[in-house]
Design a protein around this motif. Structure first.
Motif, PDB file in Angstrom:
ATOM      1  N   MET A  64       0.825  -1.171   0.000  1.00  0.00           N
ATOM      2  CA  MET A  64       0.000   0.000   0.000  1.00  0.00           C
ATOM      3  C   MET A  64       0.881   1.250   0.000  1.00  0.00           C
ATOM      4  O   MET A  64       1.941   1.245   0.595  1.00  0.00           O
ATOM      5  N   GLN A  65       0.363   2.305  -0.659  1.00  0.00           N
ATOM      6  CA  GLN A  65       1.161   3.510  -0.800  1.00  0.00           C
ATOM      7  C   GLN A  65       0.794   4.503   0.296  1.00  0.00           C
ATOM      8  O   GLN A  65      -0.376   4.651   0.641  1.00  0.00           O
ATOM      9  N   THR A  66       1.794   5.173   0.766  1.00  0.00           N
ATOM     10  CA  THR A  66       1.567   6.112   1.847  1.00  0.00           C
ATOM     11  C   THR A  66       1.026   7.419   1.286  1.00  0.00           C
ATOM     12  O   THR A  66       1.242   7.752   0.109  1.00  0.00           O
ATOM     13  N   PRO A  67       0.297   8.174   2.119  1.00  0.00           N
ATOM     14  CA  PRO A  67      -0.247   9.445   1.645  1.00  0.00           C
ATOM     15  C   PRO A  67       0.847  10.426   1.218  1.00  0.00           C
ATOM     16  O   PRO A  67       0.671  11.190   0.283  1.00  0.00           O
ATOM     17  N   GLN A  68       2.000  10.347   1.843  1.00  0.00           N
ATOM     18  CA  GLN A  68       3.105  11.219   1.469  1.00  0.00           C
ATOM     19  C   GLN A  68       3.584  10.885   0.045  1.00  0.00           C
ATOM     20  O   GLN A  68       3.853  11.764  -0.761  1.00  0.00           O
ATOM     21  N   TYR A  69       3.688   9.617  -0.246  1.00  0.00           N
ATOM     22  CA  TYR A  69       4.114   9.163  -1.570  1.00  0.00           C
ATOM     23  C   TYR A  69       3.102   9.622  -2.624  1.00  0.00           C
ATOM     24  O   TYR A  69       3.471  10.096  -3.697  1.00  0.00           O
ATOM     25  N   LEU A  70       1.800   9.485  -2.331  1.00  0.00           N
ATOM     26  CA  LEU A  70       0.756   9.903  -3.272  1.00  0.00           C
ATOM     27  C   LEU A  70       0.808  11.414  -3.521  1.00  0.00           C
ATOM     28  O   LEU A  70       0.624  11.885  -4.647  1.00  0.00           O
ATOM     29  N   GLN A  71       1.067  12.178  -2.485  1.00  0.00           N
ATOM     30  CA  GLN A  71       1.143  13.628  -2.623  1.00  0.00           C
ATOM     31  C   GLN A  71       2.344  14.021  -3.487  1.00  0.00           C
ATOM     32  O   GLN A  71       2.243  14.893  -4.354  1.00  0.00           O
ATOM     33  N   GLN A  72       3.492  13.365  -3.272  1.00  0.00           N
ATOM     34  CA  GLN A  72       4.668  13.641  -4.095  1.00  0.00           C
ATOM     35  C   GLN A  72       4.405  13.279  -5.555  1.00  0.00           C
ATOM     36  O   GLN A  72       4.834  13.975  -6.476  1.00  0.00           O
ATOM     37  N   ARG A  73       3.716  12.171  -5.735  1.00  0.00           N
ATOM     38  CA  ARG A  73       3.403  11.724  -7.093  1.00  0.00           C
ATOM     39  C   ARG A  73       2.503  12.736  -7.799  1.00  0.00           C
ATOM     40  O   ARG A  73       2.678  13.030  -8.986  1.00  0.00           O
ATOM     41  N   ARG A  74       1.512  13.270  -7.108  1.00  0.00           N
ATOM     42  CA  ARG A  74       0.607  14.284  -7.676  1.00  0.00           C
ATOM     43  C   ARG A  74       1.383  15.548  -8.043  1.00  0.00           C
ATOM     44  O   ARG A  74       1.152  16.166  -9.080  1.00  0.00           O
ATOM     45  N   LYS A  75       2.301  15.980  -7.171  1.00  0.00           N
ATOM     46  CA  LYS A  75       3.113  17.169  -7.432  1.00  0.00           C
ATOM     47  C   LYS A  75       3.965  16.960  -8.679  1.00  0.00           C
ATOM     48  O   LYS A  75       4.107  17.838  -9.521  1.00  0.00           O
ATOM     49  N   PHE A  76       4.573  15.751  -8.772  1.00  0.00           N
ATOM     50  CA  PHE A  76       5.404  15.452  -9.926  1.00  0.00           C
ATOM     51  C   PHE A  76       4.558  15.461 -11.208  1.00  0.00           C
ATOM     52  O   PHE A  76       4.970  16.007 -12.234  1.00  0.00           O
ATOM     53  N   ALA A  77       3.382  14.872 -11.155  1.00  0.00           N
ATOM     54  CA  ALA A  77       2.495  14.822 -12.322  1.00  0.00           C
ATOM     55  C   ALA A  77       2.058  16.239 -12.716  1.00  0.00           C
ATOM     56  O   ALA A  77       2.014  16.586 -13.914  1.00  0.00           O
ATOM     57  N   ALA A  78       1.755  17.067 -11.731  1.00  0.00           N
ATOM     58  CA  ALA A  78       1.346  18.444 -12.018  1.00  0.00           C
ATOM     59  C   ALA A  78       2.508  19.220 -12.631  1.00  0.00           C
ATOM     60  O   ALA A  78       2.336  19.972 -13.615  1.00  0.00           O
ATOM     61  N   ALA A  79       3.709  19.059 -12.115  1.00  0.00           N
ATOM     62  CA  ALA A  79       4.877  19.744 -12.650  1.00  0.00           C
ATOM     63  C   ALA A  79       5.164  19.263 -14.067  1.00  0.00           C
ATOM     64  O   ALA A  79       5.495  20.050 -14.962  1.00  0.00           O
ATOM     65  N   PHE A  80       5.035  17.955 -14.279  1.00  0.00           N
ATOM     66  CA  PHE A  80       5.277  17.392 -15.601  1.00  0.00           C
ATOM     67  C   PHE A  80       4.263  17.937 -16.616  1.00  0.00           C
ATOM     68  O   PHE A  80       4.614  18.335 -17.731  1.00  0.00           O
ATOM     69  N   LEU A  81       2.995  17.985 -16.254  1.00  0.00           N
ATOM     70  CA  LEU A  81       1.951  18.521 -17.139  1.00  0.00           C
ATOM     71  C   LEU A  81       2.171  20.007 -17.424  1.00  0.00           C
ATOM     72  O   LEU A  81       1.978  20.469 -18.554  1.00  0.00           O
ATOM     73  N   ALA A  82       2.603  20.744 -16.410  1.00  0.00           N
ATOM     74  CA  ALA A  82       2.888  22.175 -16.597  1.00  0.00           C
ATOM     75  C   ALA A  82       4.042  22.354 -17.568  1.00  0.00           C
ATOM     76  O   ALA A  82       4.018  23.224 -18.461  1.00  0.00           O
ATOM     77  N   PHE A  83       5.078  21.502 -17.430  1.00  0.00           N
ATOM     78  CA  PHE A  83       6.226  21.570 -18.339  1.00  0.00           C
ATOM     79  C   PHE A  83       5.794  21.264 -19.780  1.00  0.00           C
ATOM     80  O   PHE A  83       6.190  21.961 -20.720  1.00  0.00           O
ATOM     81  N   ILE A  84       4.980  20.241 -19.959  1.00  0.00           N
ATOM     82  CA  ILE A  84       4.484  19.867 -21.294  1.00  0.00           C
ATOM     83  C   ILE A  84       3.643  21.012 -21.874  1.00  0.00           C
ATOM     84  O   ILE A  84       3.767  21.358 -23.054  1.00  0.00           O
TER      85      ILE A  84
END
Length: 168
Positions: free
Chosen positions: A1-21
């Protein structure tokens, strides 16, 4: 199971990646809109300067008309063309319809010739017209010009007529 901290980091990375694209897409579209314009070839023409004829009015001796232009050259695509022009109706056509002169006051009457004269200096020449620098014109003597005292006497006559009407 994934920790809430890991999920939050993943969301930030996805948002940054989408912003870059998104930024890449915007920059790419802006550059695509700026198409490189090919430099215009500076073509040295062997065509000569346009030489224009005098303005010929379409009707009468002043007003709208046309003039024809010609030029020489071995590789000229256009060697003749017609252009609209206008001859002012208040210019002295006696000296060329494209020459305007500033005239001095009329001189004294010459009793020998019964003429009075005045001189005009070239003020303006339209379309590089060939104009004389100074011209002289003459007219018969004896024609009275209206002077101010006559105009004042006409006003007095009108005032007198108004008074007569008021008395009636």
């Amino acid at each position: 199971m994934q920790t809430p901290q890991y999920l939050q980091q993943r969301r930030k990375f996805a948002a940054a990646f989408l912003a870059f694209i998104f930024i890449l897409a915007v920059v790419d579209t802006a550059e695509a809109g700026k198409k490189e314009k090919p430099e215009k070839k500076v073509k040295k023409s062997d065509c000569g300067e346009w030489q224009w004829s005098v303005c010929v009015p379409t009707s009468g001796d002043c007003g709208l008309g046309t003039r024809e232009g010609t030029r020489a050259g071995a590789e000229c695509k256009q060697t003749m063309k017609t252009q609209r022009c206008k001859i002012p109706c208040n210019w002295k056509k006696q000296f060329g319809a494209e020459c305007k002169y500033q005239f001095q006051a009329w001189g004294e009457c010459d009793l020998n010739t019964a003429l009075k004269t005045r001189t005009g200096n070239l003020k303006r020449a339209l379309h590089n017209a060939d104009c004389q620098k100074t011209v002289t014109i003459s007219k018969p003597c004896g024609k009275l010009t209206k002077s101010k005292p006559q105009a004042e006497s006409k006003k007095k006559k009108k005032e007198g007529k108004k008074q007569e009407k008021m008395l009636d």
